[in-house]
Design a protein around this motif. Sequence first.
Motif, mmCIF file in Angstrom:
data_model
loop_
_atom_site.group_PDB
_atom_site.id
_atom_site.type_symbol
_atom_site.label_atom_id
_atom_site.label_comp_id
_atom_site.label_asym_id
_atom_site.label_seq_id
_atom_site.Cartn_x
_atom_site.Cartn_y
_atom_site.Cartn_z
ATOM 1 N N LEU A 1 9.385 8.510 2.820
ATOM 2 C CA LEU A 1 8.559 7.371 2.450
ATOM 3 C C LEU A 1 9.491 6.439 1.661
ATOM 4 C CD1 LEU A 1 6.288 5.438 2.674
ATOM 5 C CD2 LEU A 1 4.964 7.064 0.900
ATOM 6 N N GLU A 2 10.136 7.029 0.465
ATOM 7 C CA GLU A 2 10.941 6.399 -0.346
ATOM 8 C C GLU A 2 12.091 5.718 0.224
ATOM 9 O OE1 GLU A 2 9.588 9.279 -0.653
ATOM 10 O OE2 GLU A 2 8.271 9.193 -2.814
ATOM 11 N N LEU A 3 12.576 6.470 1.096
ATOM 12 C CA LEU A 3 13.842 6.055 1.778
ATOM 13 C C LEU A 3 13.412 4.724 2.750
ATOM 14 C CD1 LEU A 3 16.873 6.808 1.661
ATOM 15 C CD2 LEU A 3 16.539 7.865 4.040
ATOM 16 N N PHE A 4 12.229 4.948 3.459
ATOM 17 C CA PHE A 4 11.963 3.782 4.438
ATOM 18 C C PHE A 4 11.624 2.695 3.353
ATOM 19 C CE2 PHE A 4 8.383 1.816 6.652
ATOM 20 C CZ PHE A 4 8.966 1.376 7.976
ATOM 21 N N LEU A 5 10.740 2.821 2.430
ATOM 22 C CA LEU A 5 10.671 1.539 1.444
ATOM 23 C C LEU A 5 11.902 0.841 0.855
ATOM 24 C CD1 LEU A 5 7.420 2.878 -0.516
ATOM 25 C CD2 LEU A 5 7.518 1.168 1.237
ATOM 26 N N ALA A 6 12.773 1.771 0.566
ATOM 27 C CA ALA A 6 13.956 0.936 -0.058
ATOM 28 C C ALA A 6 14.798 0.567 1.373
ATOM 29 C CB ALA A 6 15.101 2.079 -0.357
ATOM 30 N N HIS A 7 14.735 1.162 2.566
ATOM 31 C CA HIS A 7 15.256 0.441 3.791
ATOM 32 C C HIS A 7 14.601 -1.023 4.128
ATOM 33 C CE1 HIS A 7 16.372 -0.241 7.848
ATOM 34 N NE2 HIS A 7 15.094 -0.272 8.240
ATOM 35 N N ALA A 8 13.161 -1.071 3.946
ATOM 36 C CA ALA A 8 12.708 -2.479 4.350
ATOM 37 C C ALA A 8 12.729 -3.411 3.082
ATOM 38 C CB ALA A 8 10.956 -1.844 3.925
ATOM 39 N N ALA A 9 13.003 -3.036 1.619
ATOM 40 C CA ALA A 9 13.165 -4.078 0.702
ATOM 41 C C ALA A 9 14.665 -4.549 0.941
ATOM 42 C CB ALA A 9 13.126 -3.517 -0.575
ATOM 43 N N TYR B 1 0.582 -1.255 -0.088
ATOM 44 C CA TYR B 1 -0.095 -0.227 -0.018
ATOM 45 C C TYR B 1 0.627 1.236 -0.012
ATOM 46 C CZ TYR B 1 -4.541 -2.208 0.584
ATOM 47 O OH TYR B 1 -5.774 -2.962 0.507
ATOM 48 N N LEU B 2 1.824 1.376 0.978
ATOM 49 C CA LEU B 2 2.759 2.502 0.793
ATOM 50 C C LEU B 2 3.495 2.497 -0.403
ATOM 51 C CD1 LEU B 2 4.289 1.811 4.441
ATOM 52 C CD2 LEU B 2 2.654 3.548 3.768
ATOM 53 N N ARG B 3 4.031 1.449 -1.081
ATOM 54 C CA ARG B 3 4.515 1.736 -2.354
ATOM 55 C C ARG B 3 3.721 2.116 -3.388
ATOM 56 N NH1 ARG B 3 7.502 -3.377 -0.985
ATOM 57 N NH2 ARG B 3 9.613 -2.653 -0.573
ATOM 58 N N LEU B 4 2.464 1.794 -3.466
ATOM 59 C CA LEU B 4 1.338 2.329 -4.304
ATOM 60 C C LEU B 4 1.061 3.957 -3.969
ATOM 61 C CD1 LEU B 4 -1.248 -0.380 -4.696
ATOM 62 C CD2 LEU B 4 0.316 0.674 -6.564
ATOM 63 N N ILE B 5 1.154 4.284 -2.875
ATOM 64 C CA ILE B 5 1.126 5.819 -2.587
ATOM 65 C C ILE B 5 2.073 6.509 -3.134
ATOM 66 C CG2 ILE B 5 1.116 7.388 -0.486
ATOM 67 C CD1 ILE B 5 -0.089 5.290 1.105
ATOM 68 N N ALA B 6 3.415 5.911 -2.939
ATOM 69 C CA ALA B 6 4.688 6.412 -3.687
ATOM 70 C C ALA B 6 4.818 6.359 -5.148
ATOM 71 C CB ALA B 6 5.962 5.815 -3.042
ATOM 72 N N ASN B 7 4.196 5.349 -5.740
ATOM 73 C CA ASN B 7 4.354 5.290 -7.270
ATOM 74 C C ASN B 7 2.949 4.369 -7.749
ATOM 75 O OD1 ASN B 7 4.909 4.423 -9.924
ATOM 76 N ND2 ASN B 7 6.602 2.993 -9.153
ATOM 77 N N LEU C 1 -5.513 7.774 0.324
ATOM 78 C CA LEU C 1 -4.223 7.662 0.998
ATOM 79 C C LEU C 1 -3.235 8.779 0.644
ATOM 80 C CD1 LEU C 1 -4.214 3.860 1.553
ATOM 81 C CD2 LEU C 1 -4.400 5.624 3.442
ATOM 82 N N GLY C 2 -3.000 8.782 -0.695
ATOM 83 C CA GLY C 2 -1.811 9.521 -0.898
ATOM 84 C C GLY C 2 -2.390 11.083 -0.494
ATOM 85 N N GLU C 3 -3.475 11.500 -0.748
ATOM 86 C CA GLU C 3 -3.868 12.991 -0.292
ATOM 87 C C GLU C 3 -3.680 13.092 1.059
ATOM 88 O OE1 GLU C 3 -6.811 13.395 -4.144
ATOM 89 O OE2 GLU C 3 -7.561 13.524 -2.205
ATOM 90 N N ASP C 4 -4.337 12.162 1.683
ATOM 91 C CA ASP C 4 -4.449 12.571 3.180
ATOM 92 C C ASP C 4 -3.031 12.246 4.082
ATOM 93 O OD1 ASP C 4 -7.636 10.801 3.655
ATOM 94 O OD2 ASP C 4 -7.163 12.688 2.852
#
Length: 721
Positions: free
Chosen positions: A532-540, A394-400, A468-471
């Motif tokens: 958010l982008e950095l956190f997602l990369a960290h998670a991967a 879900y977070l990745r879809l918010i980002a991309n 979600l992206g807007e909020d």
Amino acid sequence: MDITSIIEPLNAEQRQAVTAPSQPLLVLAGAGSGKTRVLVHRIAWQIRVEGLSPHSILAVTFTNKAAREMRSRIEELLKIPANAMWIGTFHGLAHRLLRRHAEQARLPPTFQVMDSADQLRVIKRLLSGMNLDEARWPPKQVQWYINAQKDEGVRARHLPDTGDLFARQMIAIYRAYEELCERSGLVDFAELLLRAHELLRDNPEVLAFYRQRFRHVHVDEFQDTNTIQYAWLRLLTEGLDNLFVVGDDDQSIYGWRGAKIENIYSFQKHYPTHQLIKLEQNYRSTGNILKAANEVIAHNDGRLGKELWTESGEGEPISVYAAFNELDEAYFVVERIKAWINEGGLRSDAAILYRSNAQSRQFEEKLVASGIPYRVYGGLRFFDRAEIKNALAYLRLIANRHDDVSFERVVNTPARGIGAKTVDEIRLLARDRSVSLWQAADTMIRQGRISARAGNALAGFMALIERLGEDSEGLELYEKVRKAVETSGLLDLYRKDKAENGEEKVENLEELVNAARLFDYNADNEENLGELELFLAHAALEAGEMQGEDFDDCVQLMTLHSAKGLEFKLVFMVGLEEGLFPSLQSVEDPGRLEEERRLCYVGMTRAMRSLYLTYAESRRLYGRDSYPRPSRFLREIPAECLQEVRMRGTFSRPVAAAPANPKTPAAESRYRLGQRVSHAKFGEGVVLQIEGEGAQERAQINFRNTGTKWLMLAYAQLEVL
């Protein structure tokens, strides 16, 4: 200038490596010889004594855990933050390069990193879209093929058409996979390394910048580098005298995943002005263990050569146990662990090492029956758990919005009435128009290509992501994560799940919010990425981590491969039998056999104080019964290093030598030494030894046709002749 803290803790060879002048340097660091200390103190010496800027330091490791430890120790030693240095894994540093130079690397700024599981999902979807049967084209095999090509620096367009139909189809799959990833802005782990190498190779100005910046490059576990990793290092350091590598050819055990032991040998040719320093003093194991390990590894050819030694004394002999079968082996090991615990030893100081995961079951059952907590090292880690991966999608879809892997993962999770047929139609349109799944779904809704019910459900999902992206705009990172797991419906889904650990999954999602709260956004963020982008990369990147978490106080079970880098006071290496260890596949291949021997060397040198080697005279594994010979590795250990042990008592003699003076049999035994007996399977034989009592009574019998075996007399059903 006070350099006491840098120099004083080092022995003579470590000090030589740390203070060596700038030149290509290969430090051959034996097991337990303090290689991490040398790397840390080398960097500290360069900054404190040589006056180098931390900004000019690059240090590469193989695990995030090792990178964190190195960073922490440098900060403790120098009393300065290590943020200016680039310290990380090959994959982490490659990701950092690509984020900074996405345009030159031909990547979108919002590219997403796939872990192995997500990559496999993409491949499965691709095979389905190409109408290829997974039974004939297994996704795991396709994944291995693609990653193996990338590890060698080979693109689909580089592969020649040899006329082989299988190879031609694999190349076509690889090409289609590359196109899909390009279209979706997706990057797998192997692509991180290959793309980073291509970035430097194809952009002279970028390469010149980093050659100028990184005046000193340090590499840990150099023997584990693959082709593309070494090529990347050579690009950065070619023509310079700034490459400092630490490795051990005797611990190269990852050939099956692309590691090239040849790299450590090629270093001397590629850097002719190099200096070689050997670290041979061991700070972990006893002299007896080291002597045995040295003798085993000496049977390999072409080594750079070293001999471990210690000042800690000879220690006790290595114990060898010949089990009747795998049940007896497990019983013996667990009984010794119980004795260790009763004598005050910690459970976490004991480890059972095996060649194959399939061997663990018997030990697990015996540990459970004995009430001894244990852990199978390498279980699912936090970022690998399904509920966490769903939240991250879900977070990745918010980002991309064009992240196809994430779209497919959660479009119907929780269930919202979007069935497999609808998803298949979206895939088909996306493939035909070369667009993302998000774009295809939007087209299908606008053009009314699907039923009203499915269209409404799909529109609701897409509206949810947009909302979600807007909020999430302007929220703290942890608040974005909390909103995603709550608004997506995942929390409610698992709260209602009473059958499958729903409560635990809710706790994991809550821990994800906490992980976001504690995430250090400012560390390693020269590229000024969003949180958010950095956190997602960290998670991967964390999901791809090879090492497990810190141990609780429980017995550790693991494969020999997983044991590398660890140490335990009490170690059991089990299943030392021909066909199991060394493996059956390696027996006829000299190269693979040498890697098996290195694996044995690694296992032995995990032991600090006590080492047990066990084998079974009969074993049921993979559904088959076998009667293997003891491993050749046992025969390669000097007899004076070993003592053969039984369930009751101990006597010393070389393994596989003539029997020592037999022990006096129990008075109540119905058998006697020298007695002729017959067994239904093994035929006629002569009793050589008898030991134990009652249900534990067993005998060593020399059978005419099958050789010497130990049999449990309660089950052997021997006939006296």
